[in-house]
Enzyme design. Structure first.
Site, short mmCIF file in Angstrom:
data_model
loop_
_atom_site.label_atom_id
_atom_site.label_comp_id
_atom_site.label_asym_id
_atom_site.label_seq_id
_atom_site.Cartn_x
_atom_site.Cartn_y
_atom_site.Cartn_z
N ALA A 164 44.37 40.53 31.16
CA ALA A 164 44.32 39.28 31.93
C ALA A 164 45.08 39.34 33.25
O ALA A 164 44.73 38.64 34.20
CB ALA A 164 44.87 38.14 31.07
N CYS A 195 37.03 47.28 39.29
CA CYS A 195 36.82 47.16 40.74
C CYS A 195 36.90 48.56 41.35
O CYS A 195 37.57 48.79 42.34
CB CYS A 195 37.83 46.20 41.38
#
Length: 420
Positions: A232, A355
């Site tokens: 998270a 990413c």
């Protein structure tokens, strides 16, 4: 724009610290600004812009200046050749040898270079990108990565809708428009300071790249479900998942860093969410993870990665990462994905995302996982998004690129456990 001698000196000092590459550039700059509180807002903005500008175009500037170039000379070369400033615009910022150097660099012809040099990439990274792209595609990708990222916001649908947010921001003189992909994204012109804006303080919006927002729509959580955000961090995607659940069900935010999760708590309070449960875990094999095995409807694994899709924001990463660090990350990614998969109930969904731009962190991890876990199948990311009115094509896996989509570089795959 007139640059002062003190601004050039400050930028040179900050760049010298950043170029050691001991810590992320943003952390080094934050420390530098904390230690020099006398720097005004304009000075800080110039220092940050100069440091990030040099990091983006470092190879080109080094080709111009030669191997023994100093941080100060890199700043001057960036002003001369990237920003296109003149001696007059530097006003009293240059003296003696600086003036001679600036004038020489201004007129110097750039030597021919390799693809890596002309794209301002390290050799190893250019080679990896060429494995799946043409030289022209690598050029286009690198050019997009060498531009600063736009500023995107995500409206909190529990507080107001996107059109209302746009109207309120424009009324405050902030130029903005609906972003093209995420139905919750607003793209701003420029980089206005927003930390003290009333709509930020009351949780009506968060700063979040539009590409990052699409991951929440791939997870597609429903009211009343049990959902886990497995890595998270500071919780940007957690907040989106909670809002998409309409503040119902149970949403666990797992992370190994209590410092990162501590940053989530005030954001949750602002957002109005009450279904978020932050949990610090020791590793992906923590007993608290095992206790939830087979009970979770949807799991998001936004895995720790090289971050090479975020070079618009973090240009130092291309100089700080290496083939060795990527190899370490791929082992960690495979272990995290396998552990997170144990949480997913029959018929449940697992979204793996990074990413990164590198296949070994993306497609290769997913392929190896599917080979080892026959109970999971891959479903089309493009179809899932298309059914929610989000148009990114119908590809099985999500590939977002700053060159094509003007987002950070993202990869995501959607995996579902068979119901039987």
């Amino acid at each position: 724009m007139t640059i002062t001698a003190s601004q050039i000196q400050s930028a040179s000092q900050a760049l010298r610290a950043v170029l050691r590459f001991d810590y992320p550039a943003d952390a080094v700059l934050s420390r530098y600004f904390r230690d020099l509180r006398e720097l005004g807002a304009r000075d800080r903005a110039f220092v940050a812009e100069a440091v990030y500008g040099v990091l983006r175009r470092k190879r080109m500037l080094e080709r111009l200046c030669g191997p023994e170039v100093s941080p100060r000379q890199l700043v001057l070369a960036w002003l001369a050749r990237v920003e296109g400033l003149t001696l007059r615009q530097l006003g009293e910022g240059l003296h003696g040898r600086d003036t001679d150097f600036f004038t020489a660099i201004k007129g110097r012809e750039l030597p021919e270079g390799s693809l890596a040099e002309t794209t301002d990439l390290p050799e190893w990274l250019a080679e990896r990108l060429l494995a799946t792209r043409t030289p022209e595609q690598v050029q286009a990708l690198a050019q997009s990565l060498n531009r600063p990222a736009p500023l995107d916001l995500r409206v909190n649908p529990l507080k107001l809708d996107r059109d209302a947010l746009i109207e309120k921001l424009r009324a405050d003189g902030i130029a903005c428009a609906a972003a093209p992909l995420s139905p919750l994204a607003v793209r701003l012109e420029g980089k206005p300071a927003l930390q003290k804006h009333p709509l930020f303080l009351d949780g009506s919006f968060e700063v979040q790249d539009e590409g990052s927002q699409l991951l929440g729509f791939l997870v597609q959580p429903k009211r009343g479900e049990m959902v886990v955000d497995f890595c998270a961090g500071a919780g940007g995607k957690t907040l989106l998942l909670g809002a998409l659940m309409r503040n119902s069900g149970r949403l666990y935010a797992f992370d190994v860093s209590d410092k990162r999760l501590a940053k989530l708590k005030p954001r949750v309070a602002r957002s109005g969410l009450s279904n978020v449960h932050p949990v610090v875990i020791a590793s992906e094999n923590d007993p608290r993870v095992k206790r939830l095995a087979g009970k979770i409807d949807r799991v998001l694994v936004d895995a720790p990665c090289s971050g090479l899709g975020t070079l618009r924001r973090n240009p130092d990463l291309k100089w700080r990462q290496s083939p060795e660090s990527v190899a370490e990350l791929t082992a960690k990614q495979a272990a995290i994905l396998a552990s997170a998969a144990r949480l997913v109930k029959a018929g449940g969904r697992l979204v793996y995302a990074t990413c990164s731009l590198l296949p070994e962190e993306n497609e290769a991890i997913v392929a190896a996982f599917l080979a080892a876990h026959p109970g999971f199948v891959q479903v089309s990311a493009g179809e899932i998004l298309g059914k929610q009115g989000i148009t990114v094509g119908d590809a099985e896996q999500l590939h977002l690129s700053p060159a094509e989509h003007d987002t950070d570089g993202f990869f995501a795959a959607v995996l579902e456990r068979s119901a039987g």
